[in-house]
Scaffold this active site. Structure first.
Site, short mmCIF file in Angstrom:
data_model
loop_
_atom_site.label_atom_id
_atom_site.label_comp_id
_atom_site.label_asym_id
_atom_site.label_seq_id
_atom_site.Cartn_x
_atom_site.Cartn_y
_atom_site.Cartn_z
N GLY A 103 0.82 -1.21 0.00
CA GLY A 103 0.00 0.00 0.00
C GLY A 103 0.85 1.26 0.00
N GLU B 236 13.05 16.34 -1.21
CA GLU B 236 13.23 16.79 0.17
C GLU B 236 12.77 15.74 1.18
OE1 GLU B 236 11.58 18.39 -2.22
OE2 GLU B 236 12.86 20.09 -2.71
#
Lengths: 613, 613
Positions: free
Chosen positions: A148, A359
């Protein structure tokens, strides 16, 4: 290790998973059951090498459950290994236990707190970078992934950077059980597509057709060594709830514990458990870290009045402190020529990692580095740290020690416009518990901020400024986390103006203008936004008639709110000027005027306040 | 369209790019130059269909510059098309111009403000979903991607969801110019790997070996129609700075305008410009939206005292309001059975999109929907919105209209532990300018909050609670954004306790306890955290001796800070109780006690405050 023994251990693990979650009355047994054989083989099949008596040993293999909701399996493994007591396991999810619903660093074997999906692989990247490039040890980093969570982009950030750095010591194990919380995953059991994705991202992929067949798993683990320069992903087809008929492969059984009567039936499915079976974890290889050479340093010699952007001073400071802190490592999100971390990159390329424009992965990788005693300084634009807020938030539950440095703060960056302006970064970092927030106003105080951050144990955020600002301190000035500076002071001071970064310089200009009119303001450089220097502000409250806070940041969660909280219930009036109009492209000076945080508006506001007395 | 004409148009575009950035003194000419032929062919080669006089026309094709720093090219295209004046182009990046450094919705053709990389494709997903499944129109959505931004995980979230939804009306155009800001990209010109990645993510990929060869580009655009059920990616090899010898393919020329003398040389490279060349954009096909049937609705009939979790009331409210707001669309990050948006999914599957566990893509896709007049309600755990803070932040520069609903707020969620607790969500959403923040305390006020959000033009955040709480309002109660409710009030009230969500119910319990001791407190349900109901709080300040704020959130940026800012400089003392210890797994009631925000601690604090008078 015989296959049958691992099968018996798997049965014991299932017993632990089911009983502990039923005892807790909640938790994720089915998500745990699908990975039992995979993890039993890793832990007890002669692969994982770990000194159970010393989780801090630097050459232990690393194991991260990126699917943190499989914590019942995670704790069961350590229980089977006798690293924790089976009675303690029955305290799962209780207030007084370290065995929390999702692993945190309260549990001593946890390398990365997980539970927000898709972050574990990035922490693994940090740990693998350390082993391969920094410590040059030989531990491996294993990451258990759910299928998932492969929808999370952060996974692919990690996959991309891991193959770029040839992390063949990083092993992802994909527990492909087809089901996520509310539905089937997009790909279901389409192992071929998962394989193609990881391969296209530069990984060596090993397929396991039946992730509950111990022999197949052993064969897969044996193939790991075939990867000479690629990270490895074992893609295993599994069944959620495996082993317990009534709950196998059923979407409605996500995150639900069995009731006591259901547990009894489940025990029939399991059959006889061998509680005295030997669950051995291999010992890690010896490793002695090279004793780091701690060098000296001299502060940079900036001249008073010299114009130096604090972002530039940041880069310089890294080089100044490099010998003093051999564990200091620098990462940048592909903006090193803007944040100025590139000066460190050039001088210490072996201690610098370009993490490219990703990031989220950068932050969790930095977290991984902190687990092996490194001091990572990570930099990008202040605005772009918002991309990794979830990772930053989660780091606090891993007892983290990251130094975040955000450049291009505020509207004063100018023409690039709103998307590049950090205007909520202070709000964000303040909300992270125990994260210090420093906002130096000149090159000297930036260098001190970097030093203080390196010395401090815990997360620190430093905000830097794009534009050049004059040096106002000499090296004799002392700075501390929780400290501020009174920059202008006299017995005639009517009100106190608090600035930081670019607004301090606006306040100093306002000081000069007002002085000509015989109005004296006290000017405070806040420096430490969190914690706040209560003592100094209290003194100003006693000695002046009002406080005016000026900040290049939105009002919400910013400096004025921080000070108002700290000075709650004082009688002195507190005013603020902040960014309050939708920001725009323009010249820096125009924008400071447009947002009414320039010296001109400070002068006006001071007069207005004085007239109101 | 002849190839030579497109080449001439390309020359004109280069002229506009170079002159406007030199005039501005900053900007990204080289990143613009690499995509000139790709975009010239799209706009003027007979592909893009757009009514230049009406950017709001619902069947216009959509064009998003995900690499927002190529804005000089973006504005040049509209200039060439005569949609804006070439004099206006020379105001690029000026304070009084809509042509900002990175596109924002100030510029009327902008569909998504960009500049934080990796977000444009997701906005495109939203627009493509609308065309294919909602409006059933036939516009196409084109997204210009940079290669540097493909490191951002959000791109792969979008890629995954786009192929799942078979968005063959979504066309990504990858301007692969090899260079990012500070270095070569990880993959450089490795087009094969980009192709493999997009193909593994289910896309139809068309390679263009020379992205400056107009004939090759035309051939590529002609192949788009071959994709019957896959999103399309054109992967084109380009050269950064193309056309100007001195700046071609040079990393140090990122984000730098030519000086005037350099511009003169560049003009020699360009050669003669045909300023009167015809740049025609095709008109879009006719389209008339089916007039939506606006239905009536009746408020749910909750019984006073009935226990209903506000997250459950959220799901119900969506169904209640579905007919009244035909444009209301619901998205969930794979948590629909926890947030309870699944009740809408079941009843209105055609208006629900499962966006799987990929919050970043979900938010930007929702933004895309708002551009075509949809009202997207997006839900996930409050904590997991932090995953998309950058996307949320950016949405405000797109004049957005998203309704965010975060469940599982605060420590009161219990055993799942810190990773799942929204404890900084209020701080985050408050920092978004013009985003209203509502925090209903019972099922009735939740239903009103959903109604108010649907009615309101602009971003709204609604915080919901996991645990069941009693219904305290009837349908006669009125609610508004910026409004609050006095729930307990008498002339004997000593102090005012402000709660919201779960803490309101703790305050009500404290009220009963204190009443027995003949201490009367006023109890306020804050309801609207932003904007704050100044009038009601002012009344409480006049009529009671102190304010005590209780919140299931960290102190920083939370409710107390919001109120302290709003009530700045009042004389009445303001106190607060909030989450201040590192949170933990445990029972909800235990955790409220542990964090000292339960009724017990409210009672103690009230007594302490009263004794201090």
């Amino acid at each position: 290790m015989e296959v049958t023994k691992l099968e018996e251990i798997s049965k014991l693990l299932r017993y632990y998973i089911l009983t502990s979650t039923t005892e807790a009355g909640s938790g994720h047994p089915t998500s745990s059951l699908s990975a039992v054989e995979l993890m039993a083989t890793l832990f007890f099949g002669g692969y994982l090498k770990y000194n159970l008596e010393d989780p801090t040993f630097l050459n232990n293999d690393r194991i991260i459950f990126s699917k943190g909701h499989a914590s019942p399996l995670y704790y069961s493994l350590w229980t089977a290994a006798k690293a924790i007591d089976s009675n303690e396991l029955m305290n799962l999810r209780k207030l007084n236990s370290d065995l929390e619903g999702h692993p945190t660093s309260n549990f001593k074997f946890t390398d990365a707190a997980t539970g927000s999906l898709g972050q574990g692989l990035s922490a693994g990247v940090g740990l693998a970078l350390n082993s391969k490039y920094l410590d040059k040890s030989n531990y491996k980093t294993y990451v258990l992934l759910g299928d998932g969570e492969l929808s999370e982009g952060s996974i692919w950030e990690a996959a991309n950077v891991a193959s770029h750095y040839k992390l063949n010591n990083l092993i992802a194990i994909l527990d492909c059980n087809r089901l996520e919380q509310a539905s089937e995953t997009i790909l279901g059991w389409d192992l071929k597509t998962y394989k193609a994705r990881f391969e296209s991202f530069g990984w060596y992929v090993i397929e396991v057709e039946n992730g509950h067949d111990v022999q197949q798993i052993i064969t897969a683990f044996e193939q790991i060594k075939n990867s000479t320069d690629k990270p490895i992903c074992i893609v295993a087809k599994t069944v959620k709830g495996k082993g317990i008929k009534n709950i196998e492969d059923k979407v409605e059984w996500h995150g639900k514990a069995l009731k006591r009567e259901e547990l009894e039936n489940a025990m029939h499915d399991l059959g006889k458990i061998n509680f005295s079976i030997d669950c051995n974890v291999l010992k890690p290889d010896d490793f002695k870290q090279t004793e780091p050479q701690i060098g000296n340093f001299n502060w940079s010699e900036y001249k008073l009045g010299e114009f130096v952007a604090t972002r530039k001073a940041y880069g310089n400071a890294l080089n100044v402190l490099a010998e003093k802190y051999p564990e200091l490592i620098v990462m940048d999100g592909g903006t090193q020529n803007s944040t100025h971390s590139e000066v460190f990159q050039k001088k210490h390329p072996e201690r610098f990692f370009d993490m490219y424009i990703a990031e989220q992965n950068m932050i969790s990788a930095a977290l991984g580095l902190t687990r092996v005693n490194k001091i990572p300084f990570v930099s990008t634009f202040a605005a772009f740290f918002s991309r990794a807020f979830d990772q930053i938030r989660m780091s606090q539950y891993s007892n983290s020690n990251i130094k975040f440095v955000g450049s291009h703060a505020g509207v004063s960056i100018g023409e690039d416009g709103s998307s590049q302006m950090g205007l909520e970064d202070i709000a964000m970092f303040r909300s992270v518990q125990d994260c210090a927030v420093l906002y130096p106003s000149d090159a000297v105080s930036m260098e001190r901020a970097v030093y203080l951050a390196a010395e401090h144990k815990g997360n620190v955020y430093i905000r830097s400024t794009r534009m050049d600002t004059p040096v106002i301190y000499s090296n004799e000035n002392a700075f501390k986390i929780g400290g501020s500076k009174i920059v202008k002071e006299s017995v005639y001071d009517s009100i106190t103006v608090v600035g930081a970064g670019v607004t301090l310089h606006e306040a100093l200009k306002a000081y000069e203008t007002l002085k000509e009119k015989n109005i004296f303001i006290r000017v405070v450089d806040l420096f430490s936004v969190k914690p706040i220097d209560y003592a100094t502000l209290s003194k100003c409250i006693r000695e002046t008639k009002a406080i005016l806070i000026v900040e290049d940041h939105y009002a919400e969660g910013g400096i004025a709110e921080a000070i108002r909280s700290e000075l709650a219930n004082v009688k002195t009036k507190i005013f603020s000027l902040c960014v309050s109009k939708m920001p725009h492209s323009g010249k820096p000076s125009e924008l400071l005027d447009y947002e009414e945080i320039s010296s001109k508006f400070i002068v006006e506001k001071v007069k207005e306040i004085i007239n109101s007395f």
